[in-house]
Design a protein around this motif. Structure first.
Motif, short mmCIF file in Angstrom:
data_model
loop_
_atom_site.label_atom_id
_atom_site.label_comp_id
_atom_site.label_asym_id
_atom_site.label_seq_id
_atom_site.Cartn_x
_atom_site.Cartn_y
_atom_site.Cartn_z
N LEU A 97 8.95 31.43 94.49
CA LEU A 97 7.71 30.86 95.02
C LEU A 97 6.63 30.69 93.95
O LEU A 97 5.48 30.41 94.27
N PHE A 98 7.00 30.82 92.68
CA PHE A 98 6.04 30.57 91.61
C PHE A 98 5.49 29.15 91.71
O PHE A 98 4.33 28.90 91.38
N GLY A 99 6.32 28.21 92.16
CA GLY A 99 5.88 26.83 92.28
C GLY A 99 4.78 26.62 93.29
O GLY A 99 4.08 25.61 93.25
N LEU A 100 4.62 27.56 94.22
CA LEU A 100 3.50 27.52 95.17
C LEU A 100 2.30 28.30 94.65
O LEU A 100 1.31 28.45 95.36
N GLY A 101 2.39 28.80 93.41
CA GLY A 101 1.31 29.60 92.85
C GLY A 101 1.26 31.00 93.44
O GLY A 101 0.19 31.60 93.53
N ILE A 102 2.43 31.52 93.83
CA ILE A 102 2.50 32.84 94.48
C ILE A 102 3.11 33.84 93.51
O ILE A 102 4.31 33.77 93.21
N PRO A 103 2.31 34.76 92.97
CA PRO A 103 2.82 35.77 92.04
C PRO A 103 3.57 36.87 92.80
O PRO A 103 3.56 36.92 94.03
N PRO A 104 4.24 37.79 92.07
CA PRO A 104 5.03 38.82 92.74
C PRO A 104 4.24 39.65 93.76
O PRO A 104 4.76 39.95 94.84
N ALA A 105 3.00 40.01 93.45
CA ALA A 105 2.22 40.83 94.39
C ALA A 105 2.01 40.12 95.71
O ALA A 105 2.06 40.73 96.79
N GLN A 106 1.77 38.81 95.65
CA GLN A 106 1.55 38.05 96.88
C GLN A 106 2.86 37.81 97.62
O GLN A 106 2.90 37.81 98.86
N TYR A 107 3.95 37.60 96.88
CA TYR A 107 5.27 37.47 97.50
C TYR A 107 5.57 38.72 98.34
O TYR A 107 6.07 38.62 99.47
N ASP A 108 5.26 39.89 97.80
CA ASP A 108 5.53 41.14 98.52
C ASP A 108 4.74 41.21 99.82
O ASP A 108 5.23 41.74 100.83
N LYS A 109 3.51 40.70 99.81
CA LYS A 109 2.70 40.70 101.04
C LYS A 109 3.31 39.76 102.08
O LYS A 109 3.31 40.07 103.28
N LEU A 110 3.80 38.61 101.65
CA LEU A 110 4.46 37.69 102.57
C LEU A 110 5.70 38.33 103.17
O LEU A 110 5.94 38.26 104.38
N ALA A 111 6.51 38.95 102.32
CA ALA A 111 7.73 39.59 102.80
C ALA A 111 7.43 40.70 103.79
O ALA A 111 8.15 40.90 104.77
N ALA A 112 6.33 41.43 103.56
CA ALA A 112 5.96 42.51 104.48
C ALA A 112 5.68 41.97 105.87
O ALA A 112 6.01 42.60 106.88
#
Length: 405
Positions: free
Chosen positions: A221-236
């Motif tokens: 999801l880097f292409g959406l400007g989503i870094p690892p910390a934000q990816y983890d929030k989405l997954a949660a």
């Protein structure tokens, strides 16, 4: 001493985590030096309703693709200052501000930034815009990348460029593998038709092995400007799995708003703006707003620095509106508190702060010190309205705070 753009990005993105996460964060930081968002992916109409912009307002915003900054200027505030850690985003915003003042009419402005795919745009740049740019911005757009001048992207389809443009290209490739053609969606004339398209054509894609595999990588999801910390929030929000969250966000983008009224959906699935005369467009590109934008463009400025650093140099009580996009999802507690300390110092009574979150929850309570946050009132009703109305559909929540003074 002034920090380099890379050092600023590293400070914003790199968190204290495991080695694998650190490597991903460093990669994301370097990608953000270039163009990420040719178009901002937050709905300026929602922003402007929450900000209640008046002629006395001095606003600050994170700029991204600057569709927000220019749209706010069309509403006639006293000033809008944009910041961004990407030098490419700053150069894009300055290009738009110069073009709004220098191009001869709305038709030329729309051709350059609305179509953004015509050979004649080079002549518009050379004749009208180039000499109105500051030296740094002119050097950026005159500079070469892959043997072509950067400004040539406005001849070849600007919205197909940048990290987001390439990500959407990959999405279309996966869709073709699943034998999906988006043309019927773009031609739909009812929400029922849009829902049927999603159910029949798009929902099955989320069961593809390739899609499930790709979604499991935080870098996907880097292409959406989503870094690892934000990816983890989405997954949660998805119980540890990001895929159901992505499925629901895509459904909202496709199904909750008439396709003729949602330029975000057109950019995602048509990779352009609707060419119809009555097409949905960002406010700054709409013909009825061009005169106001041209008149007010000189009140806008962009700088390559963090919002916290910018506010530290501002006077107390000088600002009436703050637009944080989703940047707080990237921040640790120390960074959040430093930012909100400066927001609170520079806010005038009644000032508004708006931001988005990848997850649905408001991330500030329990993280920003109570002595700071208690001076602000959370507008739950306004936040809910903004979340529901945001046509981009990519975020879990829109949030609005008002300063009590």
């Amino acid at each position: 001493m002034t920090m380099t753009a890379q050092a600023q990005l590293d400070a914003a993105v790199l968190q204290e985590g495991d080695a694998a996460t650190g490597r991903l964060e460093r990669l994301f930081s370097r990608l953000f030096l270039g163009l990420v968002y040719p178009q901002i992916w937050e709905d300026p109409v929602v922003d402007m309703a929450a900000l209640e912009i008046s002629p006395q307002d001095n606003l600050v915003c994170i700029a991204s693709g600057s569709c927000n900054l220019l749209s706010y200027l069309a509403a006639g505030p006293a000033s809008v200052t944009g910041v961004d850690l990407s030098p490419a985003h700053v150069a894009l915003g300055r290009l738009k501000l110069a073009a709004a003042q220098a191009l001869p009419d709305h038709a030329a402005f729309y051709q350059f930034f609305g179509r953004a795919d015509m050979e004649a745009n080079r002549a518009l740049y050379e004749r009208y815009i180039r000499d109105h740019l500051d030296p740094e911005t002119r050097a950026f757009w005159d500079g070469r990348r892959l043997l072509r001048r950067r400004i040539s992207v406005f001849q070849t389809g600007f919205y197909r460029h940048g990290l987001l443009g390439r990500f959407l290209g990959a999405v279309h490739l996966v869709a073709r593998l699943g034998q999906v053609d988006f043309a019927p969606l773009l031609a739909a004339r009812s929400l029922a038709e849009q829902q049927a398209f999603f159910d029949q054509k798009i929902a099955p894609l989320f069961d593809m092995r390739l899609v499930r595999l790709l979604a499991g990588f935080r870098a996907s999801l880097f292409g959406l400007g989503i870094p690892p910390a934000q990816y983890d929030k989405l997954a949660a929000d998805g119980g540890g799995d990001v895929l159901p969250v992505l499925r629901e966000r895509v459904r909202k983008l496709m199904c909750d708003f008439p396709i003729r009224e949602n330029y975000f959906a057109w950019q995602a699935f048509g990779r352009c703006y609707d060419p119809a005369p009555d097409a949905s467009l960002p406010p700054y590109l709409q013909a009825q707003n061009f005169a106001a934008l041209r008149r007010n463009a000189a009140r806008g400025r962009l700088v390559n620095r963090s919002l916290t650093d910018l506010l530290a140099a501002e006077s107390a009580g000088a600002k009436q509106g703050f637009v944080l996009l989703d940047a707080q999802d990237w921040m640790n507690d120390a960074q959040l508190n430093a930012l909100w300390q400066e927001i609170t110092r520079t806010a005038s009574p009644g000032a508004r702060v708006i931001f988005r979150t990848g997850g649905a929850a408001n991330i500030l309570p329990g993280r920003v010190h109570a002595k700071i946050l208690d001076r602000w009132q959370y507008d739950a009703e306004g936040s809910a309205r903004g979340t529901e109305a945001d046509r981009s559909a990519i975020y879990g929540g829109f949030h609005l705070y008002r300063f009590q003074g």
